[in-house]
Scaffold this active site. Structure first.
Site, PDB file in Angstrom:
ATOM      1  N   GLU A  88       0.819  -1.211   0.000  1.00 17.58           N
ATOM      2  CA  GLU A  88       0.000   0.000   0.000  1.00 17.58           C
ATOM      3  C   GLU A  88       0.851   1.258   0.000  1.00 17.58           C
ATOM      4  O   GLU A  88       2.046   1.222   0.283  1.00 17.58           O
ATOM      5  CB  GLU A  88      -0.959  -0.002   1.170  1.00 17.58           C
ATOM      6  CG  GLU A  88      -0.298  -0.098   2.525  1.00 17.58           C
ATOM      7  CD  GLU A  88      -1.341  -0.113   3.635  1.00 17.58           C
ATOM      8  OE1 GLU A  88      -1.900  -1.183   3.884  1.00 17.58           O
ATOM      9  OE2 GLU A  88      -1.581   0.940   4.227  1.00 17.58           O
ATOM     10  N   CYS A 101       4.155   8.291   0.103  1.00 12.26           N
ATOM     11  CA  CYS A 101       4.790   7.327   0.999  1.00 12.26           C
ATOM     12  C   CYS A 101       4.844   5.990   0.266  1.00 12.26           C
ATOM     13  O   CYS A 101       3.818   5.490  -0.176  1.00 12.26           O
ATOM     14  CB  CYS A 101       3.944   7.255   2.268  1.00 12.26           C
ATOM     15  SG  CYS A 101       4.475   5.995   3.423  1.00 12.26           S
ATOM     16  N   CYS A 108       7.624  -7.111   6.562  1.00 14.55           N
ATOM     17  CA  CYS A 108       8.844  -6.598   7.191  1.00 14.55           C
ATOM     18  C   CYS A 108       9.278  -7.603   8.243  1.00 14.55           C
ATOM     19  O   CYS A 108       8.454  -8.289   8.832  1.00 14.55           O
ATOM     20  CB  CYS A 108       8.545  -5.251   7.860  1.00 14.55           C
ATOM     21  SG  CYS A 108       9.980  -4.469   8.629  1.00 14.55           S
ATOM     22  N   CYS A 112       8.772  -4.610  15.006  1.00 10.10           N
ATOM     23  CA  CYS A 112       8.392  -3.542  15.947  1.00 10.10           C
ATOM     24  C   CYS A 112       6.968  -3.796  16.456  1.00 10.10           C
ATOM     25  O   CYS A 112       6.065  -4.068  15.680  1.00 10.10           O
ATOM     26  CB  CYS A 112       8.477  -2.170  15.277  1.00 10.10           C
ATOM     27  SG  CYS A 112      10.127  -1.784  14.677  1.00 10.10           S
ATOM     28  N   CYS A 115       3.748  -1.862  15.038  1.00  8.42           N
ATOM     29  CA  CYS A 115       3.603  -1.689  13.594  1.00  8.42           C
ATOM     30  C   CYS A 115       2.854  -2.854  12.949  1.00  8.42           C
ATOM     31  O   CYS A 115       3.137  -4.021  13.236  1.00  8.42           O
ATOM     32  CB  CYS A 115       4.991  -1.548  12.973  1.00  8.42           C
ATOM     33  SG  CYS A 115       4.964  -1.323  11.188  1.00  8.42           S
ATOM     34  N   SER A 214      13.867   5.972  13.358  1.00 12.54           N
ATOM     35  CA  SER A 214      12.777   5.696  14.296  1.00 12.54           C
ATOM     36  C   SER A 214      13.375   5.403  15.656  1.00 12.54           C
ATOM     37  O   SER A 214      13.971   4.353  15.866  1.00 12.54           O
ATOM     38  CB  SER A 214      11.973   4.489  13.806  1.00 12.54           C
ATOM     39  OG  SER A 214      11.479   4.772  12.517  1.00 12.54           O
ATOM     40  N   CYS A 333      -0.156   3.169   8.721  1.00  8.04           N
ATOM     41  CA  CYS A 333       0.740   2.029   8.561  1.00  8.04           C
ATOM     42  C   CYS A 333       0.106   0.647   8.403  1.00  8.04           C
ATOM     43  O   CYS A 333      -0.223  -0.007   9.395  1.00  8.04           O
ATOM     44  CB  CYS A 333       1.653   2.015   9.782  1.00  8.04           C
ATOM     45  SG  CYS A 333       1.949   3.632  10.470  1.00  8.04           S
TER      46      CYS A 333
HETATM   47  N1  SAH Z   1      11.107   0.590   8.613  1.00  4.26           N
HETATM   48  C1  SAH Z   1      11.157   2.028   8.610  1.00  4.26           C
HETATM   49  C2  SAH Z   1       9.895   2.656   8.038  1.00  4.26           C
HETATM   50  C3  SAH Z   1       8.707   2.401   8.914  1.00  4.26           C
HETATM   51  S1  SAH Z   1       7.259   3.356   8.760  1.00  4.26           S
HETATM   52  C4  SAH Z   1      11.390   2.529  10.012  1.00  4.26           C
HETATM   53  O1  SAH Z   1      11.363   1.733  10.943  1.00  4.26           O
HETATM   54  O2  SAH Z   1      11.640   3.701  10.184  1.00  4.26           O
HETATM   55  C5  SAH Z   1       7.617   4.972   9.243  1.00  4.26           C
HETATM   56  C6  SAH Z   1       7.444   5.319  10.709  1.00  4.26           C
HETATM   57  O3  SAH Z   1       6.159   4.955  11.237  1.00  4.26           O
HETATM   58  C7  SAH Z   1       8.480   4.667  11.603  1.00  4.26           C
HETATM   59  O4  SAH Z   1       8.978   5.620  12.477  1.00  4.26           O
HETATM   60  C8  SAH Z   1       7.659   3.642  12.331  1.00  4.26           C
HETATM   61  O5  SAH Z   1       8.264   3.282  13.540  1.00  4.26           O
HETATM   62  C9  SAH Z   1       6.341   4.368  12.517  1.00  4.26           C
HETATM   63  N2  SAH Z   1       5.205   3.516  12.819  1.00  4.26           N
HETATM   64  C10 SAH Z   1       4.987   2.237  12.471  1.00  4.26           C
HETATM   65  N3  SAH Z   1       3.819   1.810  12.942  1.00  4.26           N
HETATM   66  C11 SAH Z   1       3.267   2.846  13.590  1.00  4.26           C
HETATM   67  C12 SAH Z   1       2.032   3.031  14.294  1.00  4.26           C
HETATM   68  N4  SAH Z   1       1.162   2.052  14.403  1.00  4.26           N
HETATM   69  N5  SAH Z   1       1.794   4.236  14.817  1.00  4.26           N
HETATM   70  C13 SAH Z   1       2.675   5.238  14.690  1.00  4.26           C
HETATM   71  N6  SAH Z   1       3.841   5.142  14.055  1.00  4.26           N
HETATM   72  C14 SAH Z   1       4.140   3.948  13.528  1.00  4.26           C
END
Ligand code: SAH
Length: 343
Positions: A88, A101, A108, A112, A115, A214, A333
């Site tokens: 997406e 984006c 992935c 985390c 996420c 992050s 996300c």
């Molecule tokens: N793998 C990359 C890109 C991830 S998405 C990374 O870790 O940075 C971009 C941002 O959204 C990252 O900072 C990630 O930690 C955050 N993110 C992921 N899920 C989230 C959620 N449910 N709520 C808020 N931020 C989130």
């Protein structure tokens, strides 16, 4: 799976065309069509050449199978890849431009806890062409009739860009090619969970992309609770890698900090963040947590989010609280893909 023409740079495409015994100008025709988001069979080149190309290369490596539009103008897309996987993307419209984006992997493997992209693990890496095709498809939707297309790209969709390093870097290079869609690395933000050796490597690429890390926590133990990658690389190592990135590129870096109630937004966390980051050439981007139903984590109220922001500012940090957009369409996300897979 067939090969993907959009993986190639213009020079590589030209060699391919010459190797097929075709005239050089066909490469330019083909490239122009591809960069306008067209499938091979829809480009104005001889049918015989189309036939030879589509035998070996995907005619359409990616297509938009669903679009949702928010009341604030944000658009969310579900893309299907040639092998049936779905990813997406989002387009956010700002005064200064349109930021897309994009995803770099299907799923992935970083794990985390907050996420949704990581729930089913990593399915596979995207090729550079599959990442580029996301931008080409969305740009084609928007740049018709002289309207503004995609001007900025953030690698913040599903996947960890630095876990798919070669494809990500080659995507950024092809994205900025002059005869192509021509989006400069300066308008690209790469977000990583903090894979330290890859940050050093990126710093040496000579690509002035905006580095976003992050962070989400102020101590290694705290970070390891929500981000397994923290067991491998410490905050101190991340800060050193970021300093090196600044030294090499002259670009300020950004820390993302998603506010999770009861986890990382006590006054003590603000103090620790100030201690860690004060005086560094960086910016803190506070994010409201998008609550993922499979995870039992709660977002912070707006009032407390602004109070947390206030503490950082008072402590001398440059910080912002990211505006929430597209929430009426599940802009967060991994939600669209997760809903699709469920069905
Ligand atoms: N793998 C990359 C890109 C991830 S998405 C990374 O870790 O940075 C971009 C941002 O959204 C990252 O900072 C990630 O930690 C955050 N993110 C992921 N899920 C989230 C959620 N449910 N709520 C808020 N931020 C989130």
């Amino acid at each position: 799976m067939k090969k993907i023409l959009q993986d190639l740079s213009f020079a590589e495409l030209e060699s391919l065309i010459l190797s097929l015994g075709e005239k050089k100008f066909r490469a330019k025709q083909l490239y122009d069509g591809l960069m306008r988001g067209k499938k091979i069979s829809a480009i104005n080149i001889p049918a015989s050449l189309k036939g030879r190309l589509t035998e070996e290369y995907e005619d359409e490596p990616l297509k938009i199978i669903k679009t949702l539009t928010s009341s604030d103008g944000t658009e969310k897309y579900l893309f299907a890849l040639a092998d049936g996987n779905v990813i997406e993307g989002v387009l956010m419209k700002y005064k200064y431009g349109n930021t897309q984006c994009v995803s770099t992997q299907v799923g992935c493997r970083m794990g985390c806890k907050f996420c949704a992209s990581t729930l089913g693990g990593l399915i596979r890496n995207l090729t550079s062409g599959e990442i580029l095709c996301q931008v080409l498809a969305v740009n084609a939707l928007h740049s018709d009739g002289g309207k503004r297309g995609v001007t900025n790209v953030v690698l913040m969709g599903s996947g960890e860009p630095l876990d798919n390093y070669a494809n990500t870097v080659s995507f950024i290079k092809n994205l900025s090619a002059e005869g192509g869609i021509n989006i400069s690395p300066r308008n690209v933000s790469l977000s990583t969970c903090g894979i330290v050796p890859a940050i050093y490597r990126l710093a040496e690429e000579g690509l002035p992309v905006n580095l976003t890390v992050s962070l989400h926590q102020t101590t290694d133990d705290g970070r390891a609770r929500t981000m397994p990658v923290a067991k491998k690389y410490t905050i101190d190592e991340i800060l050193k890698a970021c300093a090196f990135y600044f030294e090499k590129t002259g670009r300020r870096y950004i820390f993302e900090y998603s506010l999770i109630d009861g986890e990382n937004c006590f006054d003590k966390n603000a103090e620790e963040l100030i201690c860690l980051l004060k005086g560094k050439p960086c910016h803190v981007n506070l994010i409201r947590l998008n609550e993922v139903k499979e995870r039992n984590l709660k977002a912070l109220s707006d009032k407390r989010a602004y109070a947390f922001l206030g503490l950082l500012e008072k402590g001398g940090l440059s910080a912002t609280l990211r505006r929430q957009i597209g929430s009426d369409i599940g802009g967060a996300c991994g939600q669209l893909r997760a809903n699709y897979l469920e069905k």
